[in-house]
Design an enzyme around this catalytic site. Structure first.
Site, PDB file in Angstrom:
ATOM      1  CG  MET A  30      42.583 -10.021  75.955  1.00 34.77           C
ATOM      2  SD  MET A  30      42.487 -11.814  75.943  1.00 34.77           S
ATOM      3  CE  MET A  30      41.806 -12.088  74.327  1.00 34.77           C
ATOM      4  CG  HIS A  34      41.693  -3.593  66.185  1.00 34.64           C
ATOM      5  ND1 HIS A  34      40.441  -3.134  66.549  1.00 34.64           N
ATOM      6  CD2 HIS A  34      41.765  -4.877  66.622  1.00 34.64           C
ATOM      7  CE1 HIS A  34      39.787  -4.105  67.147  1.00 34.64           C
ATOM      8  NE2 HIS A  34      40.547  -5.169  67.210  1.00 34.64           N
ATOM      9  N   GLY A  36      39.125  -0.504  66.507  1.00 34.14           N
ATOM     10  CA  GLY A  36      38.016  -0.871  67.383  1.00 34.14           C
ATOM     11  C   GLY A  36      38.328  -0.541  68.831  1.00 34.14           C
ATOM     12  CG  HIS A  37      41.449  -2.585  70.791  1.00 35.15           C
ATOM     13  ND1 HIS A  37      42.021  -3.227  69.707  1.00 35.15           N
ATOM     14  CD2 HIS A  37      41.040  -3.578  71.635  1.00 35.15           C
ATOM     15  CE1 HIS A  37      41.981  -4.519  69.898  1.00 35.15           C
ATOM     16  NE2 HIS A  37      41.400  -4.770  71.047  1.00 35.15           N
ATOM     17  CD  GLN A  61      39.612 -13.689  77.952  1.00 38.51           C
ATOM     18  OE1 GLN A  61      39.686 -13.062  79.007  1.00 38.51           O
ATOM     19  NE2 GLN A  61      39.142 -13.144  76.853  1.00 38.51           N
ATOM     20  N   GLY A 147      33.216  -3.505  73.828  1.00 39.36           N
ATOM     21  CA  GLY A 147      32.677  -3.422  72.473  1.00 39.36           C
ATOM     22  C   GLY A 147      31.471  -4.311  72.252  1.00 39.36           C
ATOM     23  CE  LYS A 149      35.570  -8.134  68.200  1.00 38.28           C
ATOM     24  NZ  LYS A 149      36.332  -9.369  68.652  1.00 38.28           N
TER      25      LYS A 149
HETATM   26  N1  LIG Z   1      35.644  -3.956  66.073  1.00 38.25           N
HETATM   27  C1  LIG Z   1      35.398  -3.617  67.341  1.00 38.25           C
HETATM   28  N2  LIG Z   1      34.443  -2.688  67.616  1.00 38.25           N
HETATM   29  C2  LIG Z   1      34.173  -2.359  68.900  1.00 38.25           C
HETATM   30  N3  LIG Z   1      34.822  -2.883  69.977  1.00 38.25           N
HETATM   31  C3  LIG Z   1      35.771  -3.808  69.723  1.00 38.25           C
HETATM   32  C4  LIG Z   1      36.113  -4.219  68.419  1.00 38.25           C
HETATM   33  N4  LIG Z   1      37.109  -5.148  68.501  1.00 38.25           N
HETATM   34  C5  LIG Z   1      37.367  -5.313  69.811  1.00 38.25           C
HETATM   35  N5  LIG Z   1      36.564  -4.512  70.549  1.00 38.25           N
HETATM   36  C6  LIG Z   1      36.499  -4.443  72.010  1.00 38.25           C
HETATM   37  O1  LIG Z   1      37.768  -4.180  72.545  1.00 38.25           O
HETATM   38  C7  LIG Z   1      37.863  -4.802  73.825  1.00 38.25           C
HETATM   39  C8  LIG Z   1      39.104  -5.652  73.845  1.00 38.25           C
HETATM   40  O2  LIG Z   1      38.936  -6.751  72.948  1.00 38.25           O
HETATM   41  P1  LIG Z   1      40.195  -7.643  72.520  1.00 38.25           P
HETATM   42  O3  LIG Z   1      41.414  -7.078  73.073  1.00 38.25           O
HETATM   43  O4  LIG Z   1      39.875  -9.063  72.789  1.00 38.25           O
HETATM   44  O5  LIG Z   1      40.254  -7.367  70.995  1.00 38.25           O
HETATM   45  P2  LIG Z   1      39.539  -8.182  69.861  1.00 38.25           P
HETATM   46  O6  LIG Z   1      39.749  -7.429  68.613  1.00 38.25           O
HETATM   47  O7  LIG Z   1      38.145  -8.475  70.305  1.00 38.25           O
HETATM   48  O8  LIG Z   1      40.364  -9.494  69.836  1.00 38.25           O
HETATM   49  P3  LIG Z   1      39.872 -10.899  69.383  1.00 38.25           P
HETATM   50  O9  LIG Z   1      40.360 -11.050  67.985  1.00 38.25           O
HETATM   51  O10 LIG Z   1      40.539 -11.751  70.381  1.00 38.25           O
HETATM   52  O11 LIG Z   1      38.374 -10.923  69.476  1.00 38.25           O
HETATM   53  C9  LIG Z   1      36.604  -5.627  74.009  1.00 38.25           C
HETATM   54  O12 LIG Z   1      35.650  -4.930  74.783  1.00 38.25           O
HETATM   55  C10 LIG Z   1      36.118  -5.779  72.582  1.00 38.25           C
HETATM   56  O13 LIG Z   1      34.713  -5.996  72.492  1.00 38.25           O
HETATM   57  C1  LIG Z   2      37.377  -8.142  78.227  1.00 41.49           C
HETATM   58  C2  LIG Z   2      38.721  -8.801  78.083  1.00 41.49           C
HETATM   59  C3  LIG Z   2      39.812  -7.766  78.081  1.00 41.49           C
HETATM   60  C4  LIG Z   2      38.939  -9.732  79.253  1.00 41.49           C
HETATM   61  O1  LIG Z   2      40.153 -10.421  79.072  1.00 41.49           O
HETATM   62  C5  LIG Z   2      38.781  -9.634  76.784  1.00 41.49           C
HETATM   63  O2  LIG Z   2      37.801 -10.647  76.804  1.00 41.49           O
HETATM   64  C6  LIG Z   2      38.627  -8.807  75.577  1.00 41.49           C
HETATM   65  O3  LIG Z   2      39.636  -8.174  75.247  1.00 41.49           O
HETATM   66  O4  LIG Z   2      37.522  -8.766  74.996  1.00 41.49           O
HETATM   67  N1  BAL Z   3      37.424 -10.141  72.522  1.00 41.64           N
HETATM   68  C1  BAL Z   3      37.461 -11.553  72.511  1.00 41.64           C
HETATM   69  C2  BAL Z   3      38.218 -12.165  73.622  1.00 41.64           C
HETATM   70  C3  BAL Z   3      38.401 -13.673  73.420  1.00 41.64           C
HETATM   71  O1  BAL Z   3      38.012 -14.196  72.371  1.00 41.64           O
HETATM   72  O2  BAL Z   3      38.956 -14.321  74.308  1.00 41.64           O
END
Ligand SMILES: Nc1ncnc2c1ncn2[C@@H]1O[C@H](COP(=O)(O)OP(=O)(O)OP(=O)(O)O)[C@@H](O)[C@H]1O
Ligand SMILES: CC(C)(CO)[C@@H](O)C(=O)[O-]
Ligand code: BAL
Length: 283
Positions: A30, A34, A36-37, A61, A147, A149
């Site tokens: 989304m 950072h 993590g991505h 969601q 992730g 996470k």
């Molecule tokens: N710290 C992390 N370590 C590993 N994977 C991560 C981490 N943060 C996010 N991801 C993964 O990156 C993908 C995209 O997640 P997203 O874009 O929602 O970012 P997010 O950091 O999880 O945002 P949010 O703050 O909404 O949880 C998902 O598969 C998520 O699990």
């Molecule tokens: C998997 C995903 C991209 C679906 O919108 C979202 O839940 C996220 O970023 O973790």
């Molecule tokens: N990675 C988290 C996505 C959500 O909270 O919608």
């Protein structure tokens, strides 16, 4: 890197990559990227010659009182990071492309989606499963990376992929953390300086609870102690601190099989989640 916003153009671009061979990996996000991505992108490159990243802040969601409007959007820096990381296609559909006029289909499942964040965020995982199913059909990747996470999300996507016979290998990537242990998350940007210091109580409380459980401390006692530490750090409400079966996510009252310790709690306006494996030596 190609930035694509229309489905026909996406399908043509993916077909061109596929003709070059080596496979296609998808990293759904989304945005507000950072480290993590970027760990997912790096892992994707180990599994396929071509990496596609999607950035789509999926409205279905988010609940009615959640942070869809405030969710961070950083298109320019996201594009730069992905270009530098070797991503070849950035898929960034508009909401109207993902959910056109007349859209009426939802992917929903029982089991892993129901407790934990499924209880705290009604409808959340229907939104996640639906958009990921669409992303899989749009990109048709060989592998897709998510992730740990978001451990429950990963379990939901694994379940969906199996149940719908989707030809995609789902790969989980370990949680990337800040130096003090806090899981990297786009929502961490909401934390004030004071809250950011307090937030480290989440990974610490989970780590201490996991160690206590492995040392034989009563599970309920260990979980109650963790909740107390979170409350003392200012987390409120604490949605859950739960030891679960690592696959089914069913709550566990004994450490009989590979388990996962999961928590979700709010610090000010920021809802944080985290989880750790709890694997008994004899398992
Ligand atoms: N710290 C992390 N370590 C590993 N994977 C991560 C981490 N943060 C996010 N991801 C993964 O990156 C993908 C995209 O997640 P997203 O874009 O929602 O970012 P997010 O950091 O999880 O945002 P949010 O703050 O909404 O949880 C998902 O598969 C998520 O699990
Ligand atoms: C998997 C995903 C991209 C679906 O919108 C979202 O839940 C996220 O970023 O973790
Ligand atoms: N990675 C988290 C996505 C959500 O909270 O919608």
């Amino acid at each position: 890197m190609q930035l694509i916003r229309e489905i026909d153009a996406l399908r043509d671009a993916v077909a061109t990559l596929r003709q070059e061979g080596g496979g296609v990996a998808l990293v759904p996000t989304m945005g507000a990227l950072h480290a993590g991505h970027m760990a997912l992108v790096a892992e994707a490159k180990r599994h396929a010659a071509h990496v596609v990243v999607s950035i789509f802040v999926n409205p279905t969601q988010f609940g009615p009182n959640e942070d869809l409007a405030a969710y961070p959007r950083r298109e320019a820096s996201d594009s730069r990071m992905l270009e530098e990381a070797g991503c070849e296609l950035l898929w960034t559909p508009a909401v109207e492309v993902m959910y056109p006029e007349g859209y009426a289909t939802t992917v929903s499942m029982a089991g892993v989606s129901e407790g934990l964040c499924g209880a705290s965020r009604p409808g959340h995982f229907d939104g996640v499963a639906t958009v990921v199913a669409k992303l899989f059909n749009q990109v048709r990747p060989d592998v897709a990376l998510f992730g740990e996470k978001d451990y429950q999300q990963l379990a939901v996507i694994r379940r969906m992929t199996r149940d719908l016979d989707l030809p995609v290998e789902v790969i989980g990537v370990p949680t990337q953390r800040d130096a003090d242990g806090l899981a990297l998350s786009s929502r961490n940007i909401y934390l004030s300086d004071e809250e950011r210091v307090a937030a480290r109580a989440l990974p610490r409380a989970l780590g201490e609870a996991a160690r206590a459980i492995l040392e034989g401390v009563d599970i309920d006692e260990a979980l109650a102690t963790a909740r107390g530490k979170l409350a003392a750090a200012g987390f409120d409400p604490i949605d859950y601190v739960q030891l679960c079966d690592a696959e089914t996510l069913q709550p566990l009252s004994s450490l009989s099989r590979p388990s996962r310790l999961l928590a979700a709690a709010r610090l000010g306006r920021t809802r944080l989640i985290d989880n750790l494996p709890v694997v008994p030596a004899h398992s």
